[in-house]
Design an enzyme around this catalytic site. Sequence first.
Site: not given
Length: 616
Positions: A199, A292
């Site tokens: 991220e 994810e």
Amino acid sequence: MMQAFDTTGRVRIPRRIRRPLLAALALCMMVAALAFPSAANAAPPVNPSATDNAKAVLNYLYSVSGNHILSGQHNYTEDPAGWSAQAASVTGKAPAVWGNDFAWDDYATSRQGVVDEAINQWQQGSLVTLSWHQQKPNDPANAGWGSVQGWYTEQEMTDLVTPGTTLYNQWLTKVDEIAGYLQQLKNANVPVLWRPYHENNASWFWWGGRPALFKQLWMNMYDRFTNYHHLDNLIWVWSAASNNDWAEPLADYYPGNAYVDVLGQDVYDGFQQAYYNELVTVANGKPIALTENGKMPDASTLVNQPLYTYFLIWGDHLYSENSASEIQGTYNDSHVITRDEVSIPPLPGNGEVDIDDTATGTGINKYTYSGSWSTSAGAAKFGGSDHYSATTNDYYQVSFNGTKVKLYGSKDAHHGIAAVSIDGGAETNVDFYAVSRADNTLLWTSPTLAAGNHTLKVRVTGSKNAASTWTVITADRVSVTAATQTTINDATTGTGQNQFEYVGGWSASTGSAVKYNGDDHYSGNTNDYYQVRFNGTRIELYGTKDVHHGIAAVSVDGGAETNVDFYASSRIDNTLVWSSPTLAAGNHIVKVRVTGSKNAASTWTVVTADRAVVTS
């Protein structure tokens, strides 16, 4: 709005938004015209020295892309397999991908458990992916989750990625600690889908939000792990957040094709087609993944976004975002691969597996040293170091499973002669002398051996040739030509090759996550039997032992039966119950018959079937 979660399930709220989201990426080409990954055009790993297992896993992802998707489940650091077990419990099938996290320093004492479980999961047939929520390197060990979501000034972050600065050296210390765990996985021949600094295209972690500095951080880690630690078991997975109001375009943060094997994104706000299209564009033919996610991808997503190679449900989101029927629906979808369906084709070539001299112990693929061996560092040595001794009759030995072994070490002007033997047989003299130093060089190759377990022994003779100045012997690595092993699940039924054929009143038993893929078969009826046809040189049978279990009669190819006792004073699932002797290469059939007898301590005559492992 995107939500991402820490390993306790807490919502991560971005601490700052550095700049508004750029205008949406305009895709000017049809998705069908993009360069799709496939086994035929698979790129080699970015690390040219990648292990055979790492190459094989990466090739497998290329082959999966566009055809199937691997089921995956993340687990929390302190409970290394808990959520994978939950997934198996609700579906009856184990996830194909097991994930975990080295986490911040509060969890340092749990990291060894993560490594141990990674080895177990790989041996059970799962792919392994690991991430790292690293805390700020200069923060105290108890800084916790707040440090992971901390921030550096522009100058501090510049210092952190600049070799020689205090911050860089602090970062290096933490990175080297994690390298030690990854080295254990390399020693155990476990390839890792390595996903650090995820991220990164957002600003809620200290490493994110600044494209150029992040990319330098990534390249620094790649260089340290690849060129210094020689962690050749890593498959490098770059993982961004989905490009929404909290994140920025993926391409700005991509380190480049020379540093990334697989591209992923973390999606918690719906599987939007724009997210998928953007990732496909940046990947440009490399495999992509849902690295994810909270929600299970449904049938429509699997059809419309077919290039994802695996998904990874994050911990307790398995239940908090999905009903049991949704979980079961995804796991039972024809596009979805579960662990029992994972089949990684062996690479062309010799299939050699390297064992480093630092992998010490008494088991398979371990070095056992006897005497006064010392270690010596050197960049050209395998793994950065080797062992040496000049004391007469000091020795080391390595147990391995395979058909051939190659011995590597350092040659030099002060090195002497070793006596090398296999399985306690005749010794062969091998000279370690060279006029000038040659590290990590081939010294000796065994003849072809019968497939199975063997022990290599290398003994210091205390002798040398006339040109040498001393009698040193070194240990750097051995390379084993490994036999291919195939695991057959007891739920794979039929009368053909690599299937369990049940005759009589066998029943299936579910509910234990420890059983292979969550279930096994059992019978206590005299003369019920199962048999498995296979092609290979050896077969191992695994089942459950318990206080009410009895004795089976096992035979190969209709030969003499051998009694095998399935009794144990307390329950043991998925345990080795019997191994065949080495067989002639070719087709065989193993038969396991319920005798109806038991030992005096047992309360019944149950015999179980959980899996078979075939060596070929």
